[in-house]
Design an enzyme around this catalytic site. Structure first.
Site, PDB file in Angstrom:
ATOM      1  N   TYR A 104      39.944   4.386 -34.883  1.00 33.27           N
ATOM      2  CA  TYR A 104      38.869   5.859 -34.444  1.00 33.27           C
ATOM      3  C   TYR A 104      37.773   5.784 -34.517  1.00 33.27           C
ATOM      4  O   TYR A 104      37.048   5.518 -35.008  1.00 33.27           O
ATOM      5  CB  TYR A 104      39.385   6.715 -35.292  1.00 33.27           C
ATOM      6  CG  TYR A 104      40.706   8.090 -34.545  1.00 33.27           C
ATOM      7  CD1 TYR A 104      40.666   8.333 -33.548  1.00 33.27           C
ATOM      8  CD2 TYR A 104      41.923   7.624 -34.937  1.00 33.27           C
ATOM      9  CE1 TYR A 104      41.404   9.405 -32.846  1.00 33.27           C
ATOM     10  CE2 TYR A 104      43.263   8.218 -34.510  1.00 33.27           C
ATOM     11  CZ  TYR A 104      43.366   8.920 -33.372  1.00 33.27           C
ATOM     12  OH  TYR A 104      44.373   9.874 -33.048  1.00 33.27           O
ATOM     13  N   ASN A 137      33.931  12.921 -49.107  1.00 37.89           N
ATOM     14  CA  ASN A 137      34.627  13.482 -48.497  1.00 37.89           C
ATOM     15  C   ASN A 137      35.353  14.200 -49.949  1.00 37.89           C
ATOM     16  O   ASN A 137      36.268  15.614 -49.295  1.00 37.89           O
ATOM     17  CB  ASN A 137      35.925  12.817 -48.092  1.00 37.89           C
ATOM     18  CG  ASN A 137      35.495  12.189 -46.606  1.00 37.89           C
ATOM     19  OD1 ASN A 137      34.452  12.791 -46.253  1.00 37.89           O
ATOM     20  ND2 ASN A 137      36.077  10.986 -46.460  1.00 37.89           N
ATOM     21  N   ARG A 162      20.524  29.754 -52.318  1.00 34.16           N
ATOM     22  CA  ARG A 162      21.439  28.369 -52.848  1.00 34.16           C
ATOM     23  C   ARG A 162      23.267  28.544 -52.525  1.00 34.16           C
ATOM     24  O   ARG A 162      23.844  27.723 -53.282  1.00 34.16           O
ATOM     25  CB  ARG A 162      20.874  28.196 -54.287  1.00 34.16           C
ATOM     26  CG  ARG A 162      19.140  27.567 -54.455  1.00 34.16           C
ATOM     27  CD  ARG A 162      19.381  27.360 -55.539  1.00 34.16           C
ATOM     28  NE  ARG A 162      18.904  28.909 -55.852  1.00 34.16           N
ATOM     29  CZ  ARG A 162      17.710  29.574 -55.864  1.00 34.16           C
ATOM     30  NH1 ARG A 162      17.151  29.383 -54.948  1.00 34.16           N
ATOM     31  NH2 ARG A 162      17.840  30.908 -56.269  1.00 34.16           N
ATOM     32  N   ASP A 192      42.621  -6.839 -32.866  1.00 32.75           N
ATOM     33  CA  ASP A 192      43.981  -5.996 -33.393  1.00 32.75           C
ATOM     34  C   ASP A 192      45.457  -6.129 -32.799  1.00 32.75           C
ATOM     35  O   ASP A 192      45.108  -6.778 -31.917  1.00 32.75           O
ATOM     36  CB  ASP A 192      44.229  -4.053 -32.755  1.00 32.75           C
ATOM     37  CG  ASP A 192      44.731  -3.043 -33.298  1.00 32.75           C
ATOM     38  OD1 ASP A 192      43.443  -2.097 -33.832  1.00 32.75           O
ATOM     39  OD2 ASP A 192      46.073  -3.228 -33.751  1.00 32.75           O
ATOM     40  N   CYS A 198      41.351  11.028 -43.913  1.00 30.09           N
ATOM     41  CA  CYS A 198      39.973  11.208 -44.588  1.00 30.09           C
ATOM     42  C   CYS A 198      40.019  12.566 -45.600  1.00 30.09           C
ATOM     43  O   CYS A 198      39.785  11.756 -47.070  1.00 30.09           O
ATOM     44  CB  CYS A 198      38.680  11.284 -43.820  1.00 30.09           C
ATOM     45  SG  CYS A 198      38.515  10.387 -42.315  1.00 30.09           S
ATOM     46  N   LYS A 234      31.376   6.823 -50.684  1.00 28.52           N
ATOM     47  CA  LYS A 234      31.796   7.120 -49.606  1.00 28.52           C
ATOM     48  C   LYS A 234      33.213   8.088 -50.307  1.00 28.52           C
ATOM     49  O   LYS A 234      33.457   9.618 -49.496  1.00 28.52           O
ATOM     50  CB  LYS A 234      32.643   6.110 -48.808  1.00 28.52           C
ATOM     51  CG  LYS A 234      33.998   6.325 -47.829  1.00 28.52           C
ATOM     52  CD  LYS A 234      33.174   7.291 -46.797  1.00 28.52           C
ATOM     53  CE  LYS A 234      34.392   8.026 -46.278  1.00 28.52           C
ATOM     54  NZ  LYS A 234      33.949   8.578 -44.553  1.00 28.52           N
TER      55      LYS A 234
HETATM   56  N1  SAJ Z   1      38.270  22.349 -42.744  1.00 22.28           N
HETATM   57  C1  SAJ Z   1      37.563  23.724 -42.975  1.00 22.28           C
HETATM   58  N2  SAJ Z   1      36.584  24.481 -43.071  1.00 22.28           N
HETATM   59  C2  SAJ Z   1      35.780  24.259 -42.621  1.00 22.28           C
HETATM   60  C3  SAJ Z   1      35.629  22.403 -42.600  1.00 22.28           C
HETATM   61  C4  SAJ Z   1      36.459  22.373 -42.024  1.00 22.28           C
HETATM   62  O1  SAJ Z   1      38.872  23.931 -42.869  1.00 22.28           O
HETATM   63  O2  SAJ Z   1      35.056  25.003 -43.514  1.00 22.28           O
HETATM   64  C5  SAJ Z   1      39.388  21.870 -42.138  1.00 22.28           C
HETATM   65  C6  SAJ Z   1      39.089  20.854 -40.757  1.00 22.28           C
HETATM   66  O3  SAJ Z   1      40.417  22.279 -39.633  1.00 22.28           O
HETATM   67  C7  SAJ Z   1      39.996  19.529 -40.981  1.00 22.28           C
HETATM   68  C8  SAJ Z   1      39.853  19.729 -41.823  1.00 22.28           C
HETATM   69  O4  SAJ Z   1      39.748  20.076 -43.374  1.00 22.28           O
HETATM   70  O5  SAJ Z   1      41.908  20.159 -40.677  1.00 22.28           O
HETATM   71  C9  SAJ Z   1      38.570  17.449 -41.564  1.00 22.28           C
HETATM   72  O6  SAJ Z   1      38.033  18.020 -41.191  1.00 22.28           O
HETATM   73  P1  SAJ Z   1      36.492  17.948 -41.436  1.00 22.28           P
HETATM   74  O7  SAJ Z   1      35.432  18.036 -39.825  1.00 22.28           O
HETATM   75  O8  SAJ Z   1      36.257  17.827 -42.305  1.00 22.28           O
HETATM   76  O9  SAJ Z   1      36.140  16.053 -41.371  1.00 22.28           O
HETATM   77  P2  SAJ Z   1      37.454  14.792 -40.920  1.00 22.28           P
HETATM   78  O10 SAJ Z   1      38.208  14.788 -41.591  1.00 22.28           O
HETATM   79  O11 SAJ Z   1      36.972  14.609 -39.200  1.00 22.28           O
HETATM   80  O12 SAJ Z   1      36.215  14.151 -41.177  1.00 22.28           O
HETATM   81  C10 SAJ Z   1      35.428  13.834 -42.882  1.00 22.28           C
HETATM   82  C11 SAJ Z   1      33.752  13.637 -42.318  1.00 22.28           C
HETATM   83  N3  SAJ Z   1      33.676  14.062 -44.208  1.00 22.28           N
HETATM   84  C12 SAJ Z   1      32.545  15.141 -44.614  1.00 22.28           C
HETATM   85  O13 SAJ Z   1      31.866  15.833 -43.719  1.00 22.28           O
HETATM   86  C13 SAJ Z   1      32.348  14.536 -45.675  1.00 22.28           C
HETATM   87  C14 SAJ Z   1      33.342  13.078 -41.640  1.00 22.28           C
HETATM   88  O14 SAJ Z   1      31.569  12.262 -41.863  1.00 22.28           O
HETATM   89  C15 SAJ Z   1      34.020  10.928 -42.363  1.00 22.28           C
HETATM   90  O15 SAJ Z   1      33.295   9.894 -41.565  1.00 22.28           O
HETATM   91  C16 SAJ Z   1      34.810  11.679 -42.460  1.00 22.28           C
HETATM   92  O16 SAJ Z   1      35.895  12.258 -42.707  1.00 22.28           O
HETATM   93  C17 SAJ Z   1      35.679  10.070 -42.666  1.00 22.28           C
HETATM   94  O17 SAJ Z   1      36.398   8.907 -41.518  1.00 22.28           O
HETATM   95  O18 SAJ Z   1      36.071  10.158 -44.203  1.00 22.28           O
END
Ligand code: SAJ
Length: 408
Positions: free
Chosen positions: A11, A207, A243, A31, A257, A203
């Site tokens: 990905y 997350n 805020r 890969d 992640c 990083k």
């Molecule tokens: N989710 C919620 N509520 C929200 C936001 C998300 O329940 O308000 C859930 C989503 O449905 C999902 C999970 O959280 O199941 C994660 O989704 P996401 O869209 O928040 O994030 P990822 O895992 O797809 O990608 C994250 C991102 N990190 C941050 O926003 C800090 C991305 O920028 C990173 O590059 C990625 O992790 C990574 O590869 O580390």
């Protein structure tokens, strides 16, 4: 021009390799999965992502090839999985160690090895440097180590590759500057230079920040459900404060992640991470909360069999085809443990059969359905609201807007 060898075409590795090729660099993508490599060489993509088709075509017009072999060159980008060990919560560095050794077998003297995978802080010191030193190589002379963690979000990766700020962690500013110049061939945003440990930590912190904030929203949802308050109304109002910015509650936190990286901190600093640990536990408990709520709604509506219930969405979030750590898969596991499977499942983005009860077609899914549980807010369901309107709806993502829909 020497090739950049991108190792790991998943990905993150694949879009990164394509972006470098599009921007005019010579790229070899490596890969160990021959099937995946053959597919890419046939011009077929391996996952869905907004804008990746065009990026793939643009890259293929330039200089890119895919292979299972490591290249002899002076620049490597490693993007491999970094899972955590469930019992200890610590990182399992096995893939990183393997690819580092494969690179060391072939690389030129003075090569730069850039690790993009998210790792626990200290991984470079504890696991990568020893592999290099074991061979009698001198870091900073024979080989240079860099950590450049990716930040792109599935669903918007191609855009974010170009427009997200990046972090480059290196032992020397000279190497950091060289790597910065390289990424600047396509990255239009700020590129921040730092040391490796700070890059690793920042990083994981990013997350973890999001995980904690989602956990807060999920905890609010549970408090509000307990006393019949509307969590969405409350969040909407609270977010008018300049805020305050509360995220959305949901059926759980999936993906490879956010549901994994905070564990690295808990595993390495168990005494110092009570907040982070609690947030992980709250988010991990959401599928069980959904199960209980689902059974209550069934009871209230005299639905006695799960066979009349359909779970919509298998992916971990909207408009992606990635099911890693998906809340729906977690919910199905709990349902099976409770001896009551039989539920139907459908996801328009998942075209391979993955679970019992999975329908490959929306019409088949809708047949004889009395209740739908929306687990993922794909655009597809927003386009089919008229079809589901007559059903009993449990909308865990608050996407339908129907008055009769039950929410978290
Ligand atoms: N989710 C919620 N509520 C929200 C936001 C998300 O329940 O308000 C859930 C989503 O449905 C999902 C999970 O959280 O199941 C994660 O989704 P996401 O869209 O928040 O994030 P990822 O895992 O797809 O990608 C994250 C991102 N990190 C941050 O926003 C800090 C991305 O920028 C990173 O590059 C990625 O992790 C990574 O590869 O580390």
């Amino acid at each position: 021009m020497k090739a950049i060898n991108v190792i790991g075409l998943g990905y993150i590795g694949l879009p990164t390799a394509l972006m470098f090729a599009k921007s005019g660099q010579k790229v070899v993508g490596t890969d160990y999965n021959k099937e995946l490599v053959d597919k890419l060489n046939r011009g077929e993509l391996t996952f869905e992502e907004e804008g990746i088709e065009d990026l793939f075509q643009a890259a293929r017009k330039n200089d890119i090839e895919f292979t299972t072999q490591y290249q002899k060159t002076d620049l490597y980008i490693l993007s491999v999985p970094t899972p955590f060990v469930r019992s200890s919560k610590k990182i399992d560095p096995v893939y990183v160690i393997n690819v580092v050794n494969n690179v060391l077998d072939v690389c030129e003297k003075d090569a730069i090895l850039i690790l993009e995978s998210t790792v626990s802080p200290g991984t470079m010191d504890n696991f990568v440097r020893p592999e290099v030193e074991k061979r009698g190589l001198v870091i900073g002379e024979d080989i240079h180590l860099v950590h450049a963690p990716e930040r792109i979000i599935p669903g918007n990766m191609v855009y974010e590759l170009e427009y997200n700020s990046r972090t480059i962690g290196a032992d020397s500013m000279e190497i950091a500057e060289r790597v910065k110049e390289l990424y600047a061939s396509f990255c239009k945003a700020e590129i921040v230079l730092t040391d490796i440990r700070s890059a690793e930590m920042s990083k994981v912190v990013e997350n973890t920040f999001r995980d904690i904030n989602i956990a807060f929203a999920n905890e609010l949802a549970q408090i509000c459900r307990n006393d019949n308050m509307d969590v969405y109304e409350i969040i909407r109002i609270a977010n008018r404060h300049p805020r305050v910015n509360i995220l959305n509650p949901g059926p759980g936190v999936g993906g490879h992640c956010i549901s994994v990286d905070p564990w690295f901190l808990v595993g390495d600093y168990p005494e110092l991470t009570s907040l982070i640990h609690a947030a992980r536990d709250i988010n991990d408990a959401m599928p069980e909360f959904v199960r209980k709520r689902m059974l209550t709604i069934m009871k209230e509506n005299n639905i006695t069999s799960l066979e009349k219930v359909g779970l919509y969405g298998l992916a971990y979030k909207e408009n992606v085809d990635d099911v890693r750590e998906s809340p729906t898969l977690q919910l199905l596991t709990i349902l099976e443990e409770n001896m009551n499977p039989g539920v139907k499942v459908f996801d328009p983005h998942i075209r391979r059969k993955m679970v019992d009860g999975q329908c490959m077609d929306f019409e088949e899914f809708m047949k004889d359905l009395e209740m739908i549980v929306i687990m993922v807010g794909h655009d597809h369901i927003k386009e089919h609201l008229d079809r589901i309107k007559p059903l009993i709806i449990f909308d865990t993502k608050n996407v339908t807007g129907f008055d009769h829909a039950e929410l978290l």
